[in-house]
Design a protein around this motif. Sequence first.
Motif, mmCIF file in Angstrom:
data_model
loop_
_atom_site.group_PDB
_atom_site.id
_atom_site.type_symbol
_atom_site.label_atom_id
_atom_site.label_comp_id
_atom_site.label_asym_id
_atom_site.label_seq_id
_atom_site.Cartn_x
_atom_site.Cartn_y
_atom_site.Cartn_z
ATOM 1 N N GLN A 97 0.847 -1.196 0.000
ATOM 2 C CA GLN A 97 0.000 0.000 0.000
ATOM 3 C C GLN A 97 0.880 1.242 0.000
ATOM 4 O O GLN A 97 2.093 1.165 0.219
ATOM 5 N N VAL A 98 0.244 2.390 -0.225
ATOM 6 C CA VAL A 98 0.993 3.647 -0.168
ATOM 7 C C VAL A 98 1.306 3.998 1.280
ATOM 8 O O VAL A 98 0.644 3.542 2.217
ATOM 9 N N ASP A 99 2.336 4.825 1.446
ATOM 10 C CA ASP A 99 2.680 5.301 2.781
ATOM 11 C C ASP A 99 1.794 6.495 3.147
ATOM 12 O O ASP A 99 0.836 6.834 2.422
ATOM 13 N N GLY A 100 2.100 7.143 4.261
ATOM 14 C CA GLY A 100 1.289 8.269 4.716
ATOM 15 C C GLY A 100 1.322 9.463 3.800
ATOM 16 O O GLY A 100 0.471 10.358 3.896
ATOM 17 N N ASN A 101 2.285 9.491 2.870
ATOM 18 C CA ASN A 101 2.372 10.572 1.878
ATOM 19 C C ASN A 101 1.717 10.184 0.552
ATOM 20 O O ASN A 101 1.768 10.944 -0.408
ATOM 21 N N GLY A 102 1.142 8.971 0.506
ATOM 22 C CA GLY A 102 0.471 8.522 -0.704
ATOM 23 C C GLY A 102 1.414 7.973 -1.763
ATOM 24 O O GLY A 102 1.097 8.010 -2.959
ATOM 25 N N VAL A 103 2.570 7.421 -1.333
ATOM 26 C CA VAL A 103 3.585 6.946 -2.275
ATOM 27 C C VAL A 103 3.810 5.446 -2.094
ATOM 28 O O VAL A 103 3.964 4.953 -0.978
ATOM 29 N N TYR A 104 3.860 4.727 -3.220
ATOM 30 C CA TYR A 104 4.139 3.289 -3.199
ATOM 31 C C TYR A 104 5.637 3.011 -3.103
ATOM 32 O O TYR A 104 6.464 3.853 -3.487
ATOM 33 N N LEU A 105 5.954 1.810 -2.661
ATOM 34 C CA LEU A 105 7.333 1.330 -2.658
ATOM 35 C C LEU A 105 7.651 0.818 -4.067
ATOM 36 O O LEU A 105 7.685 -0.389 -4.332
ATOM 37 N N HIS A 106 7.843 1.765 -4.981
ATOM 38 C CA HIS A 106 8.075 1.426 -6.391
ATOM 39 C C HIS A 106 8.855 2.570 -7.025
ATOM 40 O O HIS A 106 8.551 3.748 -6.802
ATOM 41 N N THR A 107 9.837 2.221 -7.827
ATOM 42 C CA THR A 107 10.710 3.256 -8.406
ATOM 43 C C THR A 107 9.970 4.177 -9.373
ATOM 44 O O THR A 107 10.428 5.300 -9.636
ATOM 45 N N ALA A 108 8.827 3.744 -9.904
ATOM 46 C CA ALA A 108 8.079 4.580 -10.849
ATOM 47 C C ALA A 108 7.166 5.585 -10.159
ATOM 48 O O ALA A 108 6.623 6.477 -10.814
ATOM 49 N N ASP A 109 6.998 5.451 -8.844
ATOM 50 C CA ASP A 109 6.114 6.372 -8.124
ATOM 51 C C ASP A 109 6.962 7.473 -7.498
ATOM 52 O O ASP A 109 7.544 7.308 -6.427
ATOM 53 N N THR A 110 7.012 8.603 -8.185
ATOM 54 C CA THR A 110 7.866 9.715 -7.748
ATOM 55 C C THR A 110 7.083 11.001 -7.551
ATOM 56 O O THR A 110 7.657 12.087 -7.558
ATOM 57 N N HIS A 111 5.755 10.906 -7.396
ATOM 58 C CA HIS A 111 4.945 12.128 -7.337
ATOM 59 C C HIS A 111 5.087 12.868 -6.010
ATOM 60 O O HIS A 111 4.687 14.036 -5.899
ATOM 61 N N ALA A 112 5.660 12.201 -4.993
ATOM 62 C CA ALA A 112 5.883 12.835 -3.698
ATOM 63 C C ALA A 112 7.028 12.103 -3.011
ATOM 64 O O ALA A 112 7.472 11.048 -3.462
ATOM 65 N N GLU A 113 7.500 12.654 -1.906
ATOM 66 C CA GLU A 113 8.597 12.016 -1.173
ATOM 67 C C GLU A 113 8.080 10.831 -0.369
ATOM 68 O O GLU A 113 7.070 10.934 0.328
ATOM 69 N N ARG A 114 8.763 9.714 -0.484
ATOM 70 C CA ARG A 114 8.342 8.500 0.210
ATOM 71 C C ARG A 114 8.782 8.521 1.672
ATOM 72 O O ARG A 114 9.863 9.010 1.994
ATOM 73 N N ASP A 115 7.908 7.995 2.543
ATOM 74 C CA ASP A 115 8.235 7.842 3.957
ATOM 75 C C ASP A 115 9.151 6.619 4.098
ATOM 76 O O ASP A 115 8.704 5.477 4.011
ATOM 77 N N LYS A 116 10.436 6.854 4.315
ATOM 78 C CA LYS A 116 11.404 5.764 4.374
ATOM 79 C C LYS A 116 11.262 4.911 5.629
ATOM 80 O O LYS A 116 11.899 3.854 5.744
ATOM 81 N N ASN A 117 10.412 5.341 6.556
ATOM 82 C CA ASN A 117 10.178 4.560 7.773
ATOM 83 C C ASN A 117 8.994 3.608 7.627
ATOM 84 O O ASN A 117 8.670 2.886 8.583
#
Length: 221
Positions: A97-117
Motif C-alpha cells: 500500500q501507499v505510505d502516509g504521503n500517498g507513495v508506493y514502494l516502487h521506483t516509478a512512483d515519484t509524485h511525492a517524497e516517500r516515507d522511508k520509515n
Amino acid sequence: MKPFASYLSRRGLLRGGLALGAAAFFTRGAFAEELSRTPRLTEGPFYPDKLPLDTDNDLIIVNDSITPAIGEITHLSGRILDAKGSPIRNALVEIWQVDGNGVYLHTADTHAERDKNFQGFGRFLTGSTGEYYFRTIKPVKYPGRTPHIHFAVKMKGRDKWTTQCYIKGESANERDFIFQSIRDPKARDCVVVDFTPVKKSRIGELGARFDIVMGFTPEAE
C-alpha cells in the motif's frame, strides 16, 4: 529473502495480533452457506519492483529502526477461507500500500517524497486457522484512487490471486473506477472494511478485519 518461518512473528506481533482477532473467529465451516466469495481485483502497477530487505508483517517499523512510519497504526487481521468456509493453511499472504504521503514502494512512483520509515510491503504465512495479521497504517488516498490495501494470496500449485480492501463509508469509493467495477452489491460488501478504534489504546490505534473467501476447496494433503 527470509524463510517462511520468519514472516510469522517479530517482537511478539504474532501473539498480539492474533489475540486482537480471536474474538472474530468462527467455528470451522460454520455459516459456510452464507459466505460470499471475495472478488478478484487487479494487482495494479505498483507491486514493489524491488522488495525491501525487511518483508515481515510489521510495516510500521523497518528492520531495527526506532522511528515509526507516519500514519494511523492499524492492526489488520483476517482469515483465508475456502469455498466451504474452512481455513486454508500455508497460504502466503502479501500486502502492499501507499505510505502516509500517498507513495508506493516502487521506483516509478515519484509524485511525492516517500516515507522511508514505512515498509510498504509485508508477508505472512497462514497456519491451521487460516489466520493472518499485519501491523500497518490506515490506507490513504493515492492520486486518482480511493484509499485501499492490495492483497495477494500465493499457494502451492496455484496462480497468484489478488484483491483489494477498502475503507467502509469512504466517500471516494463511489468515484473509484476499480471499486465501481464490482457490480454485485454483495461482492462490494466483501471488500469494504471497518477501521475501528482499539479499546484502551493510548496512541489511537485502529483494528480492521478482512476475511478472504477463495472460490475453491483445496485438495486434502
